[in-house]
Structure formats: structure tokens, C-alpha cells
Write an enzyme that holds these catalytic residues in place. Sequence first.
Site, mmCIF file in Angstrom:
data_model
loop_
_atom_site.group_PDB
_atom_site.id
_atom_site.type_symbol
_atom_site.label_atom_id
_atom_site.label_comp_id
_atom_site.label_asym_id
_atom_site.label_seq_id
_atom_site.Cartn_x
_atom_site.Cartn_y
_atom_site.Cartn_z
ATOM 1 N N PHE A 220 0.858 -1.192 0.000
ATOM 2 C CA PHE A 220 0.000 0.000 0.000
ATOM 3 C C PHE A 220 0.894 1.243 0.000
ATOM 4 O O PHE A 220 0.804 2.099 0.870
ATOM 5 C CB PHE A 220 -0.945 0.012 1.212
ATOM 6 C CG PHE A 220 -1.736 -1.249 1.392
ATOM 7 C CD1 PHE A 220 -2.964 -1.412 0.755
ATOM 8 C CD2 PHE A 220 -1.253 -2.290 2.179
ATOM 9 C CE1 PHE A 220 -3.701 -2.578 0.918
ATOM 10 C CE2 PHE A 220 -1.982 -3.456 2.344
ATOM 11 C CZ PHE A 220 -3.214 -3.606 1.717
ATOM 12 N N ASP A 241 0.951 -1.189 -4.915
ATOM 13 C CA ASP A 241 -0.279 -0.416 -4.736
ATOM 14 C C ASP A 241 -1.221 -0.781 -5.879
ATOM 15 O O ASP A 241 -0.785 -1.185 -6.949
ATOM 16 C CB ASP A 241 0.005 1.088 -4.749
ATOM 17 C CG ASP A 241 -1.085 1.889 -4.045
ATOM 18 O OD1 ASP A 241 -0.888 2.275 -2.880
ATOM 19 O OD2 ASP A 241 -2.153 2.116 -4.660
ATOM 20 N N SER A 242 -2.538 -0.616 -5.621
ATOM 21 C CA SER A 242 -3.501 -0.948 -6.675
ATOM 22 C C SER A 242 -3.746 0.245 -7.602
ATOM 23 O O SER A 242 -4.412 0.095 -8.619
ATOM 24 C CB SER A 242 -4.815 -1.404 -6.047
ATOM 25 O OG SER A 242 -5.281 -0.402 -5.177
ATOM 26 N N ASN A 267 -3.210 -6.015 -6.228
ATOM 27 C CA ASN A 267 -3.912 -6.109 -4.943
ATOM 28 C C ASN A 267 -2.931 -6.656 -3.901
ATOM 29 O O ASN A 267 -2.437 -7.779 -4.033
ATOM 30 C CB ASN A 267 -5.113 -7.046 -5.125
ATOM 31 C CG ASN A 267 -5.923 -7.159 -3.855
ATOM 32 O OD1 ASN A 267 -5.399 -7.091 -2.738
ATOM 33 N ND2 ASN A 267 -7.217 -7.332 -4.017
ATOM 34 N N ALA A 268 -2.663 -5.858 -2.882
ATOM 35 C CA ALA A 268 -1.647 -6.241 -1.893
ATOM 36 C C ALA A 268 -2.060 -7.501 -1.120
ATOM 37 O O ALA A 268 -1.201 -8.296 -0.731
ATOM 38 C CB ALA A 268 -1.398 -5.083 -0.929
ATOM 39 N N CYS A 328 -5.155 3.322 9.928
ATOM 40 C CA CYS A 328 -5.684 4.688 10.025
ATOM 41 C C CYS A 328 -7.201 4.664 10.221
ATOM 42 O O CYS A 328 -7.875 5.665 10.023
ATOM 43 C CB CYS A 328 -5.303 5.499 8.795
ATOM 44 S SG CYS A 328 -5.839 4.764 7.255
#
Length: 385
Positions: A220, A241-242, A267-268, A328
Site C-alpha cells: 500500500f 499499490d492498486s 492487490n496487496a 488509520c
Amino acid sequence: MKLSTRGATRLQARHPWVYRSDIIEANDVPPGAIVRALDQRGKFLGTALYSSSSQIAIRMISHGSVTDLPDLVAERIRAAIAYRKELVTNTDAYRIVFSEADFLPGLIVDRYSDVLSVQILTQAMDAALVRGAVVQTLREELQPAGIVERVDARIRELEQLPPLASRLLWGEKSSTVIDMNGVRFHYDGLEGQKTGAFLDQRENYAAAAQYAHGEALDAFCYQGGFALHLAPKCSSVTGVDSSRPALEMAEKNAALNGRELEWIEGNAFDLLREYAAAHRRYDTIVLDPPAFAKTRRDLEKALGGYKELNLRAMKMLRPGGILVTCSCSFHVSGADFLEVVADAARDVHRSFRLVENRGAAKDHPMLLNVPETSYLKCLILMVSN
Ligand code: SAH
């Protein structure tokens, strides 16, 4: 405006919000008005800003009387700038005003070197005189080359404010280059997610770089915030990252710093699952996914997501390896997050030292007794065997 005992008690405990259900008397208050908050017996509690549409009906702006809101906003902005002068080092990009945490509910201002970015989130802050005071004070205090307004269309709709486009509010410049901890990044105030860069992670980038070594994976990675900080310390860094536009900017940022990194669009979750199954190994892994829990109802699913990511990463670390793992999601508390990461460690049968338990950078202050001002968690772990 009269408040219930519960509403009054919240204000006295220095929480700035009172919900609509705790307003017991309000006569013809217009949207965005400045109101005097009273308890049930009519005792004056302070001055607040009213929203006619939000569930948060009033947000406190002062515990005294306010005669001139634009003047007060200017004074608060100057105080917020002074606070950062003491605390912010090694960067020309940081948050200048963080809404409630700077006693300016509904106003966010970020500095990206010579470009400032303003976000207005409430009816009261949207008033022309308040906007004027914001721009004038920022110009006087910081002499920017440009001030942009970043608009969140959904928030304006929720606040029943007319739609607006993100645009320059003043000056000519909306893009620039910033420096965080000696690492340079392109910034474009009229593009990108959020306000264009993740300033709240700035001190965590530096902390992560302190322990990073060997082969690193930044899952990400967005525009490469962690990855570029790890690069000087690591033999190789891969960012995943996507979002293709985010990776294109990450590549430009790498060039700006004279670095070569590998960027993978994908997709991670899938990539970590594949890599773990293929027995790939890393010395440093960063996990900084988007907020999984947007509402309290998503909590269980979000915890499941965090557990899976952390479990895969923990499997792939070499002995002595470093895991930097972030959340987050406001609805996932610091204690919840620590618990889910501990749970993942139990499942992989490995011992981890908690090297640092961190939050947002100091320019995103948290107000004690206002949990809504705290959201970012960042754990740095070292696997011992
Ligand atoms: N670490 C970054 C911020 C990450 S924000 C920094 O410090 O700047 C979260 C990122 O996750 C966004 O860039 C978003 O594009 C990306 N993302 C969201 N879902 C994803 C997925 N399933 N796989 C990979 N990336 C994803």
C-alpha cells in the site's frame, strides 16, 4: 441555544461536539450561525458554530463570548502556526491547522513548501468573511506562492453546501516539490488522494528508516512515502499499490531522489498471499492499508483484514526482520490494533519485540478527551526468531 444535561456535561469535559439529540431549545437558528450555548438553567457555557444538517449540531469555538468570528479564526491560525514552529523539524510539509485539535472545527490547512492547501468542512467555516480571514492570515504569516482549496464533494453535500470544484484560491502556484526528512516528493494540490500526501506518516517514515535493512517490501505504498525513506538503508525496495496514478507519481518521486525502486501494480492482499505461499522472504515489511473500518459496523471485518495482512507479512520476515504496521481506521482503537497484531504473531508462532508504538506526527495533535482527534496507529516490531 439550550442543551440537555448530557450535552452540557460534554462541553464542560472539553469535548467540542454536541449532537442534535442534546439540543433542547433552538429557535430559528440559521445554517452556520454562531450560537451561545446554555445549560438547561440558562447558564452560559460558551460559543459554538451551528450546522443545520450534521448530526453534530454544534461545535465549540470558544468557552467565552465571540464578537467577531473572522478575527478569532485569524488569531487561532496564528496560534496553530506558532505551535508548529516549536515542534516540526526536518520538513517543509506539515499540517498547519487540524480542525478541532487546533480549536478551529471544520478547517484544515496543510503546508506543502510554498503551496498551502485549505479544506473547509462545515457551514460556519464556509462563510465568505471566514474564508477571507483564512486566506489573508495565511498570506500574511506564511507568504505562500499559491493557496488551493481541496473540496470533498461528499462533505459539502452532507453539510448542504453548494457544490464547488477544487481550485486555486489565491496566487498562481498549485504544484511544487516538498522535502520530508531529506527525501523529496512532488506535490500537486489539485490531484491525488486526501490532501495529496500523507503528512501524518512523516515522523513514522523517519522512524521506519532507522530500523530498515536488507530487502524491503512496502505494501500500500501510494506515492512511495515509506519506500523512498527505506531506500537509502535497504539493498532493494519493492512498492505495491492498486492505483496506477499513485505508482506513476512514486516513480517520478524515485527519479527526483536518484533512486531505483521496483513498483508493482496489484492487490496487496493477493500479492502477500502468493508471496507467503511461495516462501518469499524479506527483512523489512511496511503495511499501511487504507481505513478498513469506515463505520463501527465494519469493525469485525476490518479486524479480520488487519489480521490476514499482518499474518502473511509476519511469516515472510527473516530473523531480525522489521515489520512496520499501520492502521488509520478511527474505529479500530490502539488497543484493538495491538491485540489483532498480537493475535497474528501467536498464529505464526514467532516472537516479536514492540520497538515503537507510534501515532500521527506532532503537527496532527490529539486532544485528550476528544478521541475523534486520534486515528493513526503505527507499530514497529522486530522478529527475534
Ligand atoms: N503508505 C502511503 C499511504 C497509503 S494510503 C504513504 O505513506 O504515502 C493507502 C493506499 O492503499 C492507497 O494508495 C490505495 O491506492 C492503496 N490500496 C487500496 N486498496 C488496495 C489493495 N487492495 N491493494 C493494494 N493497494 C491498495
